[in-house]
Write a protein that holds these residues in place. Structure first.
Motif, PDB file in Angstrom:
ATOM      1  N   GLN A 292       0.844  -1.195   0.000  1.00 51.20           N
ATOM      2  CA  GLN A 292       0.000   0.000   0.000  1.00 51.20           C
ATOM      3  C   GLN A 292       0.881   1.247   0.000  1.00 51.20           C
ATOM      4  O   GLN A 292       2.030   1.219   0.434  1.00 51.20           O
ATOM      5  N   ASP A 293       0.294   2.342  -0.487  1.00 49.52           N
ATOM      6  CA  ASP A 293       1.030   3.607  -0.521  1.00 49.52           C
ATOM      7  C   ASP A 293       0.022   4.744  -0.651  1.00 49.52           C
ATOM      8  O   ASP A 293      -1.111   4.542  -1.087  1.00 49.52           O
ATOM      9  N   HIS A 294       0.444   5.929  -0.266  1.00 53.25           N
ATOM     10  CA  HIS A 294      -0.344   7.138  -0.501  1.00 53.25           C
ATOM     11  C   HIS A 294       0.088   7.752  -1.834  1.00 53.25           C
ATOM     12  O   HIS A 294       1.273   8.046  -2.023  1.00 53.25           O
ATOM     13  N   LEU A 295      -0.865   7.947  -2.721  1.00 54.03           N
ATOM     14  CA  LEU A 295      -0.610   8.537  -4.037  1.00 54.03           C
ATOM     15  C   LEU A 295      -1.063   9.989  -4.009  1.00 54.03           C
ATOM     16  O   LEU A 295      -2.202  10.292  -3.664  1.00 54.03           O
ATOM     17  N   CYS A 296      -0.168  10.888  -4.399  1.00 59.51           N
ATOM     18  CA  CYS A 296      -0.355  12.318  -4.163  1.00 59.51           C
ATOM     19  C   CYS A 296      -0.199  13.098  -5.464  1.00 59.51           C
ATOM     20  O   CYS A 296       0.576  12.714  -6.349  1.00 59.51           O
ATOM     21  N   ALA A 297      -0.930  14.201  -5.581  1.00 60.05           N
ATOM     22  CA  ALA A 297      -0.731  15.143  -6.689  1.00 60.05           C
ATOM     23  C   ALA A 297      -0.789  16.560  -6.155  1.00 60.05           C
ATOM     24  O   ALA A 297      -1.471  16.836  -5.157  1.00 60.05           O
ATOM     25  N   SER A 298      -0.083  17.453  -6.830  1.00 57.62           N
ATOM     26  CA  SER A 298       0.013  18.854  -6.403  1.00 57.62           C
ATOM     27  C   SER A 298      -0.710  19.769  -7.376  1.00 57.62           C
ATOM     28  O   SER A 298      -0.685  19.555  -8.590  1.00 57.62           O
ATOM     29  N   PHE A 299      -1.336  20.803  -6.814  1.00 59.51           N
ATOM     30  CA  PHE A 299      -1.900  21.898  -7.592  1.00 59.51           C
ATOM     31  C   PHE A 299      -0.967  23.097  -7.394  1.00 59.51           C
ATOM     32  O   PHE A 299      -0.624  23.449  -6.258  1.00 59.51           O
ATOM     33  N   TYR A 300      -0.588  23.732  -8.512  1.00 56.54           N
ATOM     34  CA  TYR A 300       0.387  24.825  -8.484  1.00 56.54           C
ATOM     35  C   TYR A 300      -0.309  26.165  -8.700  1.00 56.54           C
ATOM     36  O   TYR A 300      -1.182  26.289  -9.569  1.00 56.54           O
ATOM     37  N   TYR A 301       0.126  27.171  -7.930  1.00 59.56           N
ATOM     38  CA  TYR A 301      -0.488  28.488  -8.003  1.00 59.56           C
ATOM     39  C   TYR A 301       0.579  29.570  -8.158  1.00 59.56           C
ATOM     40  O   TYR A 301       1.607  29.543  -7.472  1.00 59.56           O
ATOM     41  N   ARG A 302       0.310  30.509  -9.068  1.00 60.40           N
ATOM     42  CA  ARG A 302       1.129  31.714  -9.164  1.00 60.40           C
ATOM     43  C   ARG A 302       0.580  32.732  -8.165  1.00 60.40           C
ATOM     44  O   ARG A 302      -0.631  32.943  -8.078  1.00 60.40           O
ATOM     45  N   SER A 303       1.483  33.335  -7.409  1.00 63.52           N
ATOM     46  CA  SER A 303       1.080  34.220  -6.326  1.00 63.52           C
ATOM     47  C   SER A 303       1.232  35.692  -6.702  1.00 63.52           C
ATOM     48  O   SER A 303       2.150  36.070  -7.440  1.00 63.52           O
ATOM     49  N   LYS A 304       0.329  36.519  -6.167  1.00 62.78           N
ATOM     50  CA  LYS A 304       0.432  37.970  -6.328  1.00 62.78           C
ATOM     51  C   LYS A 304       1.488  38.563  -5.405  1.00 62.78           C
ATOM     52  O   LYS A 304       1.922  39.703  -5.610  1.00 62.78           O
ATOM     53  N   GLN A 305       1.858  37.809  -4.374  1.00 64.30           N
ATOM     54  CA  GLN A 305       2.794  38.302  -3.369  1.00 64.30           C
ATOM     55  C   GLN A 305       3.981  37.342  -3.268  1.00 64.30           C
ATOM     56  O   GLN A 305       3.877  36.174  -3.638  1.00 64.30           O
ATOM     57  N   PRO A 306       5.105  37.815  -2.730  1.00 62.55           N
ATOM     58  CA  PRO A 306       6.281  36.944  -2.637  1.00 62.55           C
ATOM     59  C   PRO A 306       6.031  35.717  -1.750  1.00 62.55           C
ATOM     60  O   PRO A 306       5.366  35.808  -0.712  1.00 62.55           O
ATOM     61  N   THR A 307       6.551  34.583  -2.175  1.00 66.00           N
ATOM     62  CA  THR A 307       6.561  33.359  -1.377  1.00 66.00           C
ATOM     63  C   THR A 307       8.021  32.960  -1.184  1.00 66.00           C
ATOM     64  O   THR A 307       8.920  33.785  -1.358  1.00 66.00           O
ATOM     65  N   LEU A 308       8.257  31.720  -0.859  1.00 66.50           N
ATOM     66  CA  LEU A 308       9.645  31.283  -0.660  1.00 66.50           C
ATOM     67  C   LEU A 308      10.383  31.050  -1.979  1.00 66.50           C
ATOM     68  O   LEU A 308      11.596  30.852  -1.967  1.00 66.50           O
ATOM     69  N   ASN A 309       9.671  31.052  -3.100  1.00 71.42           N
ATOM     70  CA  ASN A 309      10.320  30.761  -4.379  1.00 71.42           C
ATOM     71  C   ASN A 309      11.503  31.683  -4.645  1.00 71.42           C
ATOM     72  O   ASN A 309      12.591  31.240  -5.019  1.00 71.42           O
ATOM     73  N   GLY A 310      11.282  32.984  -4.487  1.00 71.82           N
ATOM     74  CA  GLY A 310      12.326  33.936  -4.823  1.00 71.82           C
ATOM     75  C   GLY A 310      13.567  33.770  -3.969  1.00 71.82           C
ATOM     76  O   GLY A 310      14.698  33.776  -4.483  1.00 71.82           O
ATOM     77  N   ASP A 311      13.371  33.604  -2.672  1.00 69.67           N
ATOM     78  CA  ASP A 311      14.526  33.465  -1.779  1.00 69.67           C
ATOM     79  C   ASP A 311      15.263  32.154  -2.001  1.00 69.67           C
ATOM     80  O   ASP A 311      16.502  32.114  -1.974  1.00 69.67           O
ATOM     81  N   PHE A 312      14.530  31.065  -2.209  1.00 73.00           N
ATOM     82  CA  PHE A 312      15.191  29.788  -2.429  1.00 73.00           C
ATOM     83  C   PHE A 312      15.932  29.769  -3.767  1.00 73.00           C
ATOM     84  O   PHE A 312      16.888  29.009  -3.934  1.00 73.00           O
ATOM     85  N   ALA A 313      15.499  30.587  -4.715  1.00 73.20           N
ATOM     86  CA  ALA A 313      16.134  30.602  -6.037  1.00 73.20           C
ATOM     87  C   ALA A 313      17.335  31.524  -6.105  1.00 73.20           C
ATOM     88  O   ALA A 313      18.093  31.479  -7.073  1.00 73.20           O
ATOM     89  N   SER A 314      17.534  32.372  -5.092  1.00 66.04           N
ATOM     90  CA  SER A 314      18.637  33.338  -5.131  1.00 66.04           C
ATOM     91  C   SER A 314      19.688  33.002  -4.086  1.00 66.04           C
ATOM     92  O   SER A 314      19.377  32.506  -2.996  1.00 66.04           O
ATOM     93  N   LEU A 315      20.921  33.316  -4.408  1.00 56.06           N
ATOM     94  CA  LEU A 315      22.014  33.089  -3.457  1.00 56.06           C
ATOM     95  C   LEU A 315      21.851  33.967  -2.228  1.00 56.06           C
ATOM     96  O   LEU A 315      22.151  33.548  -1.105  1.00 56.06           O
ATOM     97  N   LEU A 316      21.365  35.197  -2.430  1.00 50.93           N
ATOM     98  CA  LEU A 316      21.169  36.094  -1.291  1.00 50.93           C
ATOM     99  C   LEU A 316      20.091  35.545  -0.349  1.00 50.93           C
ATOM    100  O   LEU A 316      20.258  35.549   0.873  1.00 50.93           O
ATOM    101  N   GLY A 317      19.006  35.045  -0.929  1.00 51.34           N
ATOM    102  CA  GLY A 317      17.949  34.481  -0.102  1.00 51.34           C
ATOM    103  C   GLY A 317      18.418  33.251   0.656  1.00 51.34           C
ATOM    104  O   GLY A 317      18.110  33.081   1.843  1.00 51.34           O
ATOM    105  N   GLN A 318      19.173  32.399  -0.034  1.00 53.05           N
ATOM    106  CA  GLN A 318      19.695  31.213   0.634  1.00 53.05           C
ATOM    107  C   GLN A 318      20.654  31.590   1.754  1.00 53.05           C
ATOM    108  O   GLN A 318      20.661  30.957   2.823  1.00 53.05           O
TER     109      GLN A 318
END
Length: 537
Positions: A292-318
């Motif tokens: 048995q296993d849990h089968l998962c799917a994700s729904f993706y959303y573009r945000s109007k406001q900053p999330t963690l994407n920008g910081d995780f993608a930049s050296l300064l944020g990291q």
């Protein structure tokens, strides 16, 4: 070499069993581990799981056979190949499961496994940051930390959206009920991964009461002439070695490698073994069944406001996150990526919560190319993911040759029941309904995928079939039960018909539990250790 106990697998369960059996100093314990030591910094820091996700040095990197109901895709199934096992490479969400899950274990004929029976062992393994209570332990080896108070603002918006929808709030998924929206607990201690390797095994190794053989790949369990498990054969650095057990051999190699090892040892369905030229030592047809296993799917959303994407993608944020971690053991590097979520009824008529949600203030794709790494989407975004809590599809694990170094065939048979398909639609509709609430609409610019074009049940199901994946909760392949024709171990985890052989890992689950399964796997190990010591007395 001879020991009282020989344990195969230094994973979440094996480390606990080794520690508990050796505590008194009266018993010698050998732990056999196919991987190496988990001494890298990346095993300690919570965000470091991304470094092991596609690393063959510490990860078996299994894949299923092509799944018919998922467009013929082979689904990735990472498994820890290192001291600590999958507990060294997981995302550390600490969820016990629903009370009814364990009552189901008892009702399937397994005396002593109801929720009230297992709660003391959950408490025994835990030190909760909020202290000891009826629901929580205060003196156990595994440290559990709430992420509440450190979540991203968009995660808080998710919780408010659930409130606006009238869904219950839950301040503790490991308390009186699992139902509702809340923030997950994680197994960390002062910002570092708190798992059975660090908290159980290392102290036992310092005591000198446990001996470990790393990079030792178990190839078979050796039976005596009267059918008792007496030794484990391994290949280590190209050399075959045999370790003898005076009392018991204990298999804790996990839901994939435990049934594989039994089959290589001639303990499985006799007709399947004959086709491979493996002599049948004991006919036990349920070995490798009931996966048995849990089968998962994700729904993706573009945000109007900053999330963690920008910081995780930049050296300064990291660098900012890294500094917060080094100075205060805080921030995203000290947390799981899955911050909030919950357990909900996909429709009001459901008898119990049947859909689990994860909310992630970072949106990223998991590439099929292992060299690509896990990288954020190139826009401010977040994702929500869901899985059914108790899928009814059942799969198999089976070897294809007598070669112990060959990977087994893994066939989960995802979405092969009408119930599982119905819950895909329940979960998809629930995600959309939560996203439509004002609290999240103030953040959402658009649903990137499946996107607004997925405007029917048929299209939502099609999206799930082509974009879902394992959430890595494989279990049940050597299930516990009283009938040797339908199960592999009895209620004390003794392998049917093989004296001196037990299984202690997630493969013994009769049915999958709601939520992440690392916590219940550790509970099984605590309870099993107690039973083994009782049986010795």
């Amino acid at each position: 070499m001879e020991f009282d106990f020989v344990i195969v697998g230094a994973g979440s369960a094996g480390c606990i069993v080794a520690s508990r059996l050796s505590e008194s100093g009266r018993h010698s314990v050998l732990l056999v581990e196919a991987g190496g030591e988990d001494k890298s910094f990346w095993f300690k820091i919570p965000v470091g799981y991304a470094k092991s996700y596609y690393n063959p040095k510490v990860n078996w990197m299994y894949r299923t056979e092509p799944e018919t109901e998922l467009g013929g895709r082979r689904i990735y199934a990472p498994r820890g190949k290192v001291q600590g096992g999958s507990g060294s490479i997981n995302a550390m969400v600490f969820v016990r499961g629903d009370r009814s899950d364990f009552d189901d274990w008892r009702d399937a004929g397994n005396l002593g496994w109801a929720f009230d029976d297992v709660l003391p062992f959950f408490r025994k393994l835990e030190t909760h940051a909020r202290g000891e209570s009826h629901w929580h332990g205060g003196h156990g080896p595994i440290h559990v930390t709430p992420m509440r108070g450190g979540t991203h603002a968009v995660s808080d918006a998710f919780l408010e959206a659930c409130n606006q929808l009238g869904l219950p709030a839950n301040g503790d998924f490991n308390g009186a009920t699992i139902e509702g929206a809340g923030v997950y607990d994680i197994n960390t201690r002062r910002g570092q991964r708190s798992h059975s390797s660090a908290e159980y095994l290392r102290p036992a190794l310092r005591r000198g009461s446990v001996h470990i053989e790393r990079n030792a790949h178990a190839t078979r369990v050796v039976l005596s002439s009267d059918g008792k498990a007496q030794a484990v054969e391994v290949v280590q650095n190209g050399r075959v070695r045999t370790f003898h057990a005076r009392r018991e051999v204990i298999l804790s190699a996990g839901a994939i490698d435990t049934p594989k090892l039994l089959q290589l040892s001639g303990i499985a369905d006799g007709s399947a073994l004959r086709l491979l030229g493996i002599p049948t030592k004991h006919h036990l047809p349920a070995v490798g069944q009931n996966l048995q296993d849990h089968l998962c799917a994700s729904f993706y959303y573009r945000s109007k406001q900053p999330t963690l994407n920008g910081d995780f993608a930049s050296l300064l944020g990291q660098a900012k996150f890294g500094l917060a971690y080094l100075l205060r053991r805080s921030g995203p590097f000290a947390m799981s990526v899955n911050q909030a979520g919950g357990f909900f009824r996909g429709r009001p008529e459901e008898a119990r919560p049947n859909i689990q949600l994860y909310f992630n203030p970072l949106s990223y794709r998991i590439p099929d190319n292992p060299r690509a790494g896990l990288t954020p989407e190139p826009y401010p975004g977040f994702l929500m993911a869901f899985n059914a809590c108790r899928p009814t599809s059942r799969g198999t694990v089976s070897i294809t040759s007598p070669d112990p170094l060959s990977a087994p065939q893994i066939r989960p048979h995802y979405l092969t029941t009408d119930r599982d398909i119905e819950e895909v639609l329940q979960g998809s509709r629930l995600m959309r309904t939560i996203a439509s609430q004002p609290a999240l609409q103030s953040w959402i610019e658009e649903e990137v995928s499946p996107s607004a074009s997925a405007d029917s049940d048929e299209k939502l199901l099609e999206y799930f079939r082509h974009n879902s994946g394992s959430i890595y909760h494989l279990c049940g392949s050597c299930r516990m039960g009283s009938d040797a024709g339908q199960s592999v171990v009895d209620h004390r985890l003794r392998v049917h018909g093989i004296p001196g052989l037990r299984i202690v890992d997630a493969s013994v689950f009769p049915n999958i539990t709601a939520g992440n399964i690392n916590a219940p796997t550790m509970m099984v190990a605590e309870k099993a250790s107690s039973m083994i010591l009782e049986d010795m007395r």
